[in-house]
Design a protein around this motif. Structure first.
Motif, PDB file in Angstrom:
ATOM      1  N   MET A  43     -27.571   8.694  93.530  1.00 56.14           N
ATOM      2  CA  MET A  43     -27.727   9.938  94.277  1.00 56.14           C
ATOM      3  C   MET A  43     -29.168  10.408  94.146  1.00 56.14           C
ATOM      4  O   MET A  43     -29.620  10.723  93.038  1.00 56.14           O
ATOM      5  CB  MET A  43     -26.771  10.998  93.732  1.00 56.14           C
ATOM      6  CG  MET A  43     -25.313  10.542  93.712  1.00 56.14           C
ATOM      7  SD  MET A  43     -24.156  11.847  93.259  1.00 56.14           S
ATOM      8  CE  MET A  43     -24.681  12.199  91.580  1.00 56.14           C
ATOM      9  N   ASN A  44     -29.868  10.435  95.249  1.00 55.08           N
ATOM     10  CA  ASN A  44     -31.261  10.880  95.292  1.00 55.08           C
ATOM     11  C   ASN A  44     -31.392  12.142  96.117  1.00 55.08           C
ATOM     12  O   ASN A  44     -30.490  12.491  96.882  1.00 55.08           O
ATOM     13  CB  ASN A  44     -32.140   9.778  95.890  1.00 55.08           C
ATOM     14  CG  ASN A  44     -32.123   8.501  95.078  1.00 55.08           C
ATOM     15  OD1 ASN A  44     -31.983   8.532  93.854  1.00 55.08           O
ATOM     16  ND2 ASN A  44     -32.280   7.374  95.744  1.00 55.08           N
ATOM     17  N   SER A  45     -32.514  12.797  95.965  1.00 49.30           N
ATOM     18  CA  SER A  45     -32.788  14.029  96.731  1.00 49.30           C
ATOM     19  C   SER A  45     -31.612  14.990  96.665  1.00 49.30           C
ATOM     20  O   SER A  45     -31.173  15.534  97.690  1.00 49.30           O
ATOM     21  CB  SER A  45     -33.103  13.673  98.189  1.00 49.30           C
ATOM     22  OG  SER A  45     -34.195  12.782  98.274  1.00 49.30           O
TER      23      SER A  45
ATOM     24  N   GLY B 144     -33.676  18.030  94.258  1.00 47.79           N
ATOM     25  CA  GLY B 144     -34.665  16.987  94.488  1.00 47.79           C
ATOM     26  C   GLY B 144     -34.598  15.837  93.510  1.00 47.79           C
ATOM     27  O   GLY B 144     -35.233  14.798  93.724  1.00 47.79           O
ATOM     28  N   GLY B 145     -33.840  16.022  92.452  1.00 50.09           N
ATOM     29  CA  GLY B 145     -33.722  14.992  91.435  1.00 50.09           C
ATOM     30  C   GLY B 145     -32.685  13.939  91.784  1.00 50.09           C
ATOM     31  O   GLY B 145     -32.109  13.936  92.877  1.00 50.09           O
ATOM     32  N   SER B 146     -32.461  13.037  90.815  1.00 49.58           N
ATOM     33  CA  SER B 146     -31.555  11.914  91.026  1.00 49.58           C
ATOM     34  C   SER B 146     -30.593  11.766  89.855  1.00 49.58           C
ATOM     35  O   SER B 146     -30.916  12.141  88.720  1.00 49.58           O
ATOM     36  CB  SER B 146     -32.355  10.609  91.170  1.00 49.58           C
ATOM     37  OG  SER B 146     -33.202  10.643  92.297  1.00 49.58           O
ATOM     38  N   LEU B 147     -29.454  11.206  90.154  1.00 45.93           N
ATOM     39  CA  LEU B 147     -28.478  10.809  89.156  1.00 45.93           C
ATOM     40  C   LEU B 147     -27.817   9.522  89.631  1.00 45.93           C
ATOM     41  O   LEU B 147     -27.725   9.283  90.838  1.00 45.93           O
ATOM     42  CB  LEU B 147     -27.383  11.864  88.969  1.00 45.93           C
ATOM     43  CG  LEU B 147     -27.705  13.135  88.191  1.00 45.93           C
ATOM     44  CD1 LEU B 147     -26.528  14.104  88.273  1.00 45.93           C
ATOM     45  CD2 LEU B 147     -28.032  12.824  86.741  1.00 45.93           C
ATOM     46  N   ARG B 148     -27.348   8.721  88.674  1.00 46.10           N
ATOM     47  CA  ARG B 148     -26.557   7.555  89.025  1.00 46.10           C
ATOM     48  C   ARG B 148     -25.213   7.649  88.327  1.00 46.10           C
ATOM     49  O   ARG B 148     -25.152   7.674  87.092  1.00 46.10           O
ATOM     50  CB  ARG B 148     -27.242   6.250  88.648  1.00 46.10           C
ATOM     51  CG  ARG B 148     -26.493   5.033  89.210  1.00 46.10           C
ATOM     52  CD  ARG B 148     -27.194   3.715  88.963  1.00 46.10           C
ATOM     53  NE  ARG B 148     -26.926   3.168  87.643  1.00 46.10           N
ATOM     54  CZ  ARG B 148     -26.967   1.873  87.343  1.00 46.10           C
ATOM     55  NH1 ARG B 148     -27.266   0.990  88.299  1.00 46.10           N
ATOM     56  NH2 ARG B 148     -26.742   1.475  86.102  1.00 46.10           N
ATOM     57  N   LEU B 149     -24.167   7.705  89.121  1.00 44.59           N
ATOM     58  CA  LEU B 149     -22.817   7.716  88.579  1.00 44.59           C
ATOM     59  C   LEU B 149     -22.305   6.287  88.465  1.00 44.59           C
ATOM     60  O   LEU B 149     -22.602   5.445  89.299  1.00 44.59           O
ATOM     61  CB  LEU B 149     -21.883   8.512  89.480  1.00 44.59           C
ATOM     62  CG  LEU B 149     -22.283   9.954  89.803  1.00 44.59           C
ATOM     63  CD1 LEU B 149     -21.195  10.624  90.628  1.00 44.59           C
ATOM     64  CD2 LEU B 149     -22.598  10.737  88.548  1.00 44.59           C
TER      65      LEU B 149
END
Length: 124
Positions: free
Chosen positions: A83-85, A15-20
């Motif tokens: 990248m979400n959810s 459920g979290g997010s990351l940004r590459l």
């Protein structure tokens, strides 16, 4: 010499997010389409997303559509994958790649340069 360096991976809960990020050097960044691929343990590398040279066009794998957003800043020679959810099945090493041409592509054999990868782990 072209160099692609990914960053931004890590461990996140479902459920979290990351940004590459993918920082490019070595040739004119804005001339080429970019792509993101991923490889999970024991699986083949798979297409995630692609973006045209200008950023005007994008295309996503069905598995990430609506959750991931691919963008690029040609002034900074950098591409981004928001990248979400996130789901546990998104766990993989993520690779950015630079295409032979300016057109977006889902095919890994149409990408000439590859980064070293960044690990994304999503816990349940």
């Amino acid at each position: 010499q072209v160099r692609l360096v990914e960053s931004g991976g890590g461990l996140v809960q479902a459920g979290g997010s990351l940004r590459l990020s993918c920082a490019a050097s070595g040739r004119t960044f804005s001339d080429y389409a970019m792509g993101w691929f991923r490889q999970a343990p024991g699986k083949e590398r798979e297409f995630v997303a692609t973006i045209s040279w200008s950023g005007a066009r994008t295309y996503y794998a069905d598995s990430v559509k609506g959750r991931f957003t691919f963008s690029r800043d040609n002034a900074k020679n950098t591409a981004y994958l928001q990248m979400n959810s996130l789901k546990p099945e998104d766990t993989a090493v993520y690779y950015c790649a630079q295409a032979y041409s300016s057109s977006l592509s889902r095919r890994s054999d149409e990408y000439y340069y590859w980064g070293q990868g960044t690990q994304v782990t999503v816990s349940s």
